[in-house]
Motif scaffolding. Structure first.
Motif, PDB file in Angstrom:
ATOM      1  N   TYR A 238       0.789  -1.154   0.100  1.00 49.57           N
ATOM      2  CA  TYR A 238      -0.045   0.051  -0.007  1.00 49.57           C
ATOM      3  C   TYR A 238       0.756   1.336   0.142  1.00 49.57           C
ATOM      4  CZ  TYR A 238      -3.637  -3.413   1.394  1.00 49.57           C
ATOM      5  OH  TYR A 238      -4.403  -4.540   1.694  1.00 49.57           O
ATOM      6  N   ASP A 239       1.807   1.407  -0.817  1.00 51.46           N
ATOM      7  CA  ASP A 239       2.963   2.422  -0.804  1.00 51.46           C
ATOM      8  C   ASP A 239       2.333   3.513  -1.561  1.00 51.46           C
ATOM      9  OD1 ASP A 239       4.928   1.103  -3.433  1.00 51.46           O
ATOM     10  OD2 ASP A 239       2.733   1.429  -3.287  1.00 51.46           O
ATOM     11  N   ASN A 240       1.407   3.921  -2.220  1.00 53.20           N
ATOM     12  CA  ASN A 240       1.084   5.107  -2.781  1.00 53.20           C
ATOM     13  C   ASN A 240      -0.493   5.266  -2.723  1.00 53.20           C
ATOM     14  OD1 ASN A 240       0.424   2.899  -4.567  1.00 53.20           O
ATOM     15  ND2 ASN A 240       0.968   3.977  -6.234  1.00 53.20           N
ATOM     16  N   LYS A 241      -1.121   4.856  -1.823  1.00 49.63           N
ATOM     17  CA  LYS A 241      -2.615   5.017  -1.422  1.00 49.63           C
ATOM     18  C   LYS A 241      -2.857   6.349  -1.317  1.00 49.63           C
ATOM     19  CE  LYS A 241      -5.823   3.387   1.739  1.00 49.63           C
ATOM     20  NZ  LYS A 241      -6.367   2.360   2.872  1.00 49.63           N
ATOM     21  N   SER A 242      -2.167   7.293  -0.600  1.00 44.24           N
ATOM     22  CA  SER A 242      -2.343   8.599  -0.401  1.00 44.24           C
ATOM     23  C   SER A 242      -2.336   9.318  -1.519  1.00 44.24           C
ATOM     24  CB  SER A 242      -1.655   9.238   0.720  1.00 44.24           C
ATOM     25  OG  SER A 242      -0.003   9.003   0.590  1.00 44.24           O
TER      26      SER A 242
ATOM     27  N   TYR B  29      -2.713   4.029 -11.826  1.00 45.42           N
ATOM     28  CA  TYR B  29      -1.687   4.207 -12.957  1.00 45.42           C
ATOM     29  C   TYR B  29      -0.596   5.258 -12.942  1.00 45.42           C
ATOM     30  CZ  TYR B  29       0.669   3.324 -17.411  1.00 45.42           C
ATOM     31  OH  TYR B  29       1.625   3.316 -18.510  1.00 45.42           O
ATOM     32  N   VAL B  30      -1.011   6.422 -12.963  1.00 42.82           N
ATOM     33  CA  VAL B  30      -0.132   7.742 -12.748  1.00 42.82           C
ATOM     34  C   VAL B  30       0.644   7.800 -11.635  1.00 42.82           C
ATOM     35  CG1 VAL B  30      -0.244  10.089 -12.492  1.00 42.82           C
ATOM     36  CG2 VAL B  30      -1.516   9.168 -14.204  1.00 42.82           C
ATOM     37  N   SER B  31       0.015   7.134 -10.498  1.00 44.87           N
ATOM     38  CA  SER B  31       0.780   7.384  -9.091  1.00 44.87           C
ATOM     39  C   SER B  31       1.793   6.183  -9.130  1.00 44.87           C
ATOM     40  CB  SER B  31      -0.168   7.211  -7.928  1.00 44.87           C
ATOM     41  OG  SER B  31      -0.766   5.778  -7.721  1.00 44.87           O
ATOM     42  N   ARG B  32       1.397   5.442  -9.873  1.00 42.72           N
ATOM     43  CA  ARG B  32       2.560   4.042  -9.909  1.00 42.72           C
ATOM     44  C   ARG B  32       3.823   4.292 -10.764  1.00 42.72           C
ATOM     45  NH1 ARG B  32       2.371  -0.571  -7.567  1.00 42.72           N
ATOM     46  NH2 ARG B  32       3.229  -1.608  -9.380  1.00 42.72           N
ATOM     47  N   CYS B  33       3.337   5.209 -11.939  1.00 39.10           N
ATOM     48  CA  CYS B  33       4.335   5.699 -12.918  1.00 39.10           C
ATOM     49  C   CYS B  33       5.234   6.739 -12.283  1.00 39.10           C
ATOM     50  CB  CYS B  33       3.737   6.107 -14.048  1.00 39.10           C
ATOM     51  SG  CYS B  33       2.981   5.015 -15.186  1.00 39.10           S
ATOM     52  N   THR B  34       4.489   7.664 -11.508  1.00 38.56           N
ATOM     53  CA  THR B  34       5.288   8.710 -10.898  1.00 38.56           C
ATOM     54  C   THR B  34       6.191   8.191  -9.861  1.00 38.56           C
ATOM     55  OG1 THR B  34       3.356  10.100 -10.970  1.00 38.56           O
ATOM     56  CG2 THR B  34       4.977  10.830  -9.686  1.00 38.56           C
TER      57      THR B  34
ATOM     58  N   ASN C  10       7.796   5.336  -9.924  1.00 36.56           N
ATOM     59  CA  ASN C  10       8.727   4.436 -10.554  1.00 36.56           C
ATOM     60  C   ASN C  10       8.350   3.003 -10.312  1.00 36.56           C
ATOM     61  OD1 ASN C  10      10.056   6.478 -12.303  1.00 36.56           O
ATOM     62  ND2 ASN C  10      11.095   6.951 -10.780  1.00 36.56           N
ATOM     63  N   LYS C  11       7.179   2.669 -10.297  1.00 31.24           N
ATOM     64  CA  LYS C  11       6.953   1.212  -9.675  1.00 31.24           C
ATOM     65  C   LYS C  11       6.948   0.401 -10.999  1.00 31.24           C
ATOM     66  CE  LYS C  11       6.237   2.094  -5.309  1.00 31.24           C
ATOM     67  NZ  LYS C  11       7.192   1.736  -4.382  1.00 31.24           N
ATOM     68  N   THR C  12       7.527  -0.821 -10.961  1.00 33.93           N
ATOM     69  CA  THR C  12       7.392  -1.735 -11.903  1.00 33.93           C
ATOM     70  C   THR C  12       6.911  -2.804 -11.643  1.00 33.93           C
ATOM     71  OG1 THR C  12       9.778  -2.140 -11.615  1.00 33.93           O
ATOM     72  CG2 THR C  12       9.300  -0.702 -13.313  1.00 33.93           C
ATOM     73  N   PRO C  13       6.105  -3.598 -12.205  1.00 34.21           N
ATOM     74  CA  PRO C  13       5.530  -2.963 -13.490  1.00 34.21           C
ATOM     75  C   PRO C  13       4.629  -1.943 -13.031  1.00 34.21           C
ATOM     76  CG  PRO C  13       4.417  -4.958 -13.101  1.00 34.21           C
ATOM     77  CD  PRO C  13       5.428  -4.898 -12.081  1.00 34.21           C
ATOM     78  N   ALA C  14       4.115  -1.161 -13.976  1.00 32.06           N
ATOM     79  CA  ALA C  14       3.665   0.211 -13.763  1.00 32.06           C
ATOM     80  C   ALA C  14       1.870  -0.431 -13.506  1.00 32.06           C
ATOM     81  CB  ALA C  14       3.273   1.189 -14.995  1.00 32.06           C
ATOM     82  N   TRP C  15       1.518  -1.397 -14.090  1.00 31.93           N
ATOM     83  CA  TRP C  15       0.210  -2.111 -14.079  1.00 31.93           C
ATOM     84  C   TRP C  15       0.368  -3.452 -14.067  1.00 31.93           C
ATOM     85  CZ3 TRP C  15      -3.636   0.538 -12.708  1.00 31.93           C
ATOM     86  CH2 TRP C  15      -4.862   0.238 -12.833  1.00 31.93           C
TER      87      TRP C  15
END
Length: 193
Positions: free
Chosen positions: A130-134, A165-170, A172-177
């Motif tokens: 849950y790293d980018n929930k906020s 998706y945008v937050s994961r890309c921002t 740099n989470k891989t895979p983004a989706w």
């Protein structure tokens, strides 16, 4: 009995494992609940109700909206007599009950609608970890405040999936989706770009 337990276990995904013991979470029905929300997101009953009443008797509509909402969502709903007092005796009991019946006539059986919030809760739950929930919550709220036209032109589920998706890309989470996100949102990565 073992077949029933196996069936329920198969329907509950990893994302919902922590909710199995919580009877109020209805983990065994969650997939069906979100299918229903996706069907509803193309219908906007609030606009239909607003057009039906042509902006007249807004206080009466508001009183009944609160009454209906409390009956649907809260443990204790206000009594009609309390609403009469709160409206400074502007209406009598029959006015309130007649408007409630008219609202139910417009709403039909749709007492809920899918908003971005229901999808925010679900899709951020599928973010493991849950790293980018906020960030997802902030992006979704920002879209609603700054780009209202985007909110009106797109389904809530797709908007929230896009903010995930945008937050994961921002970040740099891989895979983004991930496959988990695709499964729970129903969207492919190229649909969100």
């Amino acid at each position: 009995m073992n077949n029933l337990v196996l069936f329920i276990f198969i329907r509950i995904t990893v994302v919902d494992q922590s909710e199995i013991s919580n009877e109020l979470a209805a983990a065994e029905y969650i997939k069906d609940i979100y299918k229903f929300y996706k069907r509803l997101e193309t219908k906007d009953w609030l606009i239909k109700a607003h057009l039906k009443f042509e902006q007249m008797e807004l206080q009466l509509v508001g009183i009944n909206g609160m009454l209906i909402g409390c009956k649907y969502e809260e443990i204790w709903a206000p009594r009609v007599n309390d609403l009469i007092i709160d409206s400074d005796n502007t209406y009598i009991r029959e006015h309130i009950l007649k408007m409630k019946k008219a609202i139910f006539g417009v709403l039909g059986r749709y007492l809920t609608t899918s908003t971005s919030y229901v999808f925010l809760v679900r899709y951020t739950k599928a973010l493991i970890p849950y790293d980018n929930k906020s960030m997802v919550f902030c992006l979704t709220r920002w879209l609603g405040l700054v780009h209202y036209s985007i909110i009106m032109e797109n389904n809530p589920s797709k908007l929230v999936a896009s903010t995930v998706y945008v937050s994961r890309c921002t970040l740099n989470k891989t895979p983004a989706w991930t496959g988990t996100l695709k499964y729970h949102t129903g969207y492919f990565e190229d649909e969100l770009r």
